[in-house]
Structures are given as structure tokens and as C-alpha cells.
Design a protein around this motif. Structure first.
Motif, short mmCIF file in Angstrom:
data_model
loop_
_atom_site.label_atom_id
_atom_site.label_comp_id
_atom_site.label_asym_id
_atom_site.label_seq_id
_atom_site.Cartn_x
_atom_site.Cartn_y
_atom_site.Cartn_z
N THR A 38 0.81 -1.15 -0.01
CA THR A 38 0.12 -0.02 0.09
C THR A 38 0.64 1.21 -0.14
O THR A 38 2.01 1.21 0.47
CB THR A 38 -1.04 0.13 1.15
N THR A 39 0.37 2.16 -0.51
CA THR A 39 0.83 3.49 -0.61
C THR A 39 0.23 4.63 0.21
O THR A 39 0.48 5.89 0.34
CB THR A 39 1.06 4.23 -1.96
N ASN A 40 -0.73 4.24 1.07
CA ASN A 40 -1.46 5.10 1.75
C ASN A 40 -0.70 5.71 3.13
O ASN A 40 -0.23 4.88 3.81
CB ASN A 40 -2.62 4.12 2.34
N GLU A 41 -0.52 6.90 2.89
CA GLU A 41 0.17 7.52 3.97
C GLU A 41 -0.51 7.67 5.30
O GLU A 41 0.20 8.12 6.30
CB GLU A 41 0.40 9.04 3.40
N ALA A 42 -1.77 7.65 5.36
CA ALA A 42 -2.49 7.50 6.58
C ALA A 42 -2.26 6.38 7.43
O ALA A 42 -2.59 6.39 8.71
CB ALA A 42 -4.09 7.62 6.55
N ILE A 43 -1.72 5.23 7.04
CA ILE A 43 -1.36 3.92 7.81
C ILE A 43 -0.02 4.10 8.24
O ILE A 43 1.00 4.18 7.39
CB ILE A 43 -1.91 2.68 7.11
N GLN A 44 0.49 3.86 9.41
CA GLN A 44 1.81 3.70 9.98
C GLN A 44 2.26 2.52 9.38
O GLN A 44 1.76 1.61 9.27
CB GLN A 44 1.65 3.81 11.46
N PRO A 45 3.62 2.60 9.36
CA PRO A 45 4.59 1.40 8.90
C PRO A 45 4.31 0.29 10.04
O PRO A 45 4.04 0.73 11.27
CB PRO A 45 5.94 1.95 9.15
N PRO A 46 4.50 -0.92 9.83
CA PRO A 46 4.03 -1.79 10.70
C PRO A 46 5.23 -1.86 11.74
O PRO A 46 6.15 -1.60 11.70
CB PRO A 46 4.16 -3.12 10.04
N GLU A 48 5.27 -3.11 16.29
CA GLU A 48 4.76 -4.23 17.42
C GLU A 48 3.92 -3.51 18.29
O GLU A 48 3.96 -3.62 19.60
CB GLU A 48 5.60 -5.02 18.04
N GLN A 49 3.22 -2.32 18.04
CA GLN A 49 2.28 -1.45 19.09
C GLN A 49 1.26 -0.58 18.14
O GLN A 49 0.96 -0.68 17.11
CB GLN A 49 3.03 -0.48 19.93
N LEU A 50 0.23 -0.34 19.03
CA LEU A 50 -1.07 0.27 18.49
C LEU A 50 -0.64 1.65 17.92
O LEU A 50 0.28 2.32 18.39
CB LEU A 50 -1.93 0.43 19.44
N PRO A 51 -1.27 2.24 16.84
CA PRO A 51 -0.99 3.36 16.34
C PRO A 51 -1.62 4.52 17.25
O PRO A 51 -2.06 4.18 18.15
CB PRO A 51 -1.70 3.46 15.16
N SER A 52 -1.13 5.74 16.99
CA SER A 52 -1.63 7.01 17.59
C SER A 52 -3.22 6.99 17.67
O SER A 52 -3.83 6.62 16.76
CB SER A 52 -1.19 8.46 17.33
N GLY A 53 -3.77 7.29 18.87
CA GLY A 53 -5.18 7.39 18.89
C GLY A 53 -5.81 6.55 19.70
O GLY A 53 -7.04 6.43 19.89
N ARG A 54 -4.99 5.61 20.21
CA ARG A 54 -5.56 4.37 20.74
C ARG A 54 -6.35 4.79 22.14
O ARG A 54 -7.02 3.84 22.95
CB ARG A 54 -4.41 3.38 21.15
N LEU A 64 -11.73 7.01 13.15
CA LEU A 64 -10.42 7.28 12.87
C LEU A 64 -9.59 6.08 11.91
O LEU A 64 -9.06 6.66 10.84
CB LEU A 64 -9.49 7.54 14.18
N ASN A 65 -10.01 4.89 12.20
CA ASN A 65 -9.32 3.98 11.49
C ASN A 65 -9.88 3.69 10.29
O ASN A 65 -9.36 3.25 9.21
CB ASN A 65 -9.36 2.56 12.32
N CYS A 111 -8.43 17.27 7.13
CA CYS A 111 -7.28 16.77 7.65
C CYS A 111 -6.56 16.03 6.52
O CYS A 111 -7.19 15.44 5.52
CB CYS A 111 -7.47 15.99 9.01
N THR A 112 -5.29 15.85 6.83
CA THR A 112 -4.31 15.10 5.89
C THR A 112 -4.02 13.70 6.54
O THR A 112 -4.54 13.42 7.45
CB THR A 112 -3.01 15.81 5.69
N ASP A 113 -3.69 12.97 5.50
CA ASP A 113 -3.12 11.60 5.86
C ASP A 113 -2.07 11.59 7.24
O ASP A 113 -2.04 10.77 8.11
CB ASP A 113 -2.49 10.86 4.75
N GLN A 114 -1.21 12.53 7.29
CA GLN A 114 -0.25 12.62 8.23
C GLN A 114 -1.06 12.98 9.50
O GLN A 114 -0.64 12.62 10.55
CB GLN A 114 0.90 13.77 8.06
N ASP A 115 -2.12 13.96 9.35
CA ASP A 115 -2.95 14.23 10.53
C ASP A 115 -3.67 12.99 11.26
O ASP A 115 -3.52 12.59 12.27
CB ASP A 115 -3.98 15.22 10.33
N LEU A 116 -4.21 12.05 10.30
CA LEU A 116 -4.70 10.81 10.79
C LEU A 116 -3.72 9.95 11.24
O LEU A 116 -4.06 9.51 12.29
CB LEU A 116 -5.39 10.15 9.60
N ARG A 117 -2.64 9.80 10.52
CA ARG A 117 -1.38 9.00 11.08
C ARG A 117 -1.25 9.14 12.55
O ARG A 117 -1.06 8.59 13.56
CB ARG A 117 -0.55 8.89 10.29
N ASP A 118 -0.99 10.60 12.82
CA ASP A 118 -0.36 11.12 14.04
C ASP A 118 -1.59 11.42 15.06
O ASP A 118 -1.66 11.69 16.34
CB ASP A 118 0.06 12.29 14.02
#
Length: 134
Positions: A38-46, A48-54, A64-65, A111-118
């Protein structure tokens, strides 16, 4: 021996032989990176922890997801599933997609993909506005 898989269609990382327990995490990431294209910038690189917003409430976390994965219940999807007569957005755009409501729609904040990721304040404002709509 390895535990029996619950579903035959599932391929567990635990069934990979020759992986030492201390190397299992890096091996899972290596396999994931090989598989994921995938080239989706909103999804963090894999990792071993949950992404921001948990820490968000469940409904906000789901919204969010859905936005991160670009799979929300937009008018375009509902029209495709024959649950809506057209794919028009309330703002007048002919096609209400997730990308449209994230960055172009005049009905709510952007909001941007970066906003969603963070999970920034902009992403949280977007979530608050759209959580009951998509």
C-alpha cells in the motif's frame, strides 16, 4: 509443536519454522513488509504497538481507522452497495468519497493523511464532525 490453526485459510506467523523466539518480532515485520504494497500515508508502518489515537473512545477510534484505511460509509460506497440512490455529497460534489470528505468537502473540517496517522487536533476535529455521518 505448533498450535492448530483455527481456520485453514489463516496463515499464522507462528507456524513458520526456524524462527527463534528472540527474532520473531523482526521476522513478522519482514513478512508484513514483503506482503504489504500500500502507498496509503495515513497508515503507519508496521510495528509491534498500536498506532496513535488508541486512547480515543471506541466510536472515535473506529472513525479514525476507517478514515485511515479509506473505507468509511460514504455516499459513494452506499450507492455502490445499492443502499442510496446516488453518490452525491451534501456539499454538491457528485461523488462523496473518503478522500473528498477528508480534504475538499465544505460540510466539515479537513485533515491530511499525516494528521490521521498522528491523530492530531485536526484529525480529532474531523472525527468529531464526521463520526455520526460515515
Amino acid at each position: 509443536l505448533y498450535p492448530r490453526a483455527r481456520l485453514k485459510s489463516r496463515k499464522s506467523f507462528r507456524t513458520v519454522e526456524s524462527v527463534q523466539p528472540d527474532q520473531a518480532a523482526s521476522h513478522r515485520l519482514e513478512i508484513w513488509n514483503t506482503w504489504d504494497n500500500t502507498t496509503n500515508e495515513a497508515i503507519q508502518p508496521p510495528k509491534e504497538q498500536l498506532p496513535s489515537g488508541r486512547e480515543l473512545q471506541r466510536k472515535d477510534w473506529v472513525t479514525l481507522n476507517r478514515a485511515r484505511a479509506k473505507v468509511g460509509k460514504t455516499a459513494s460506497k452506499l450507492h455502490k452497495w445499492k443502499l442510496r440512490p446516488n453518490s452525491e455529497c451534501p456539499c454538491g460534489n457528485q461523488n462523496q468519497t473518503m478522500d473528498h470528505i477528508l480534504s475538499e468537502c465544505t460540510e466539515g473540517p479537513h485533515c491530511t493523511d499525516q494528521d490521521l496517522r498522528d491523530c492530531t487536533d485536526a484529525a480529532q476535529a474531523w472525527i468529531t464532525d464526521w463520526r455520526n455521518k460515515i
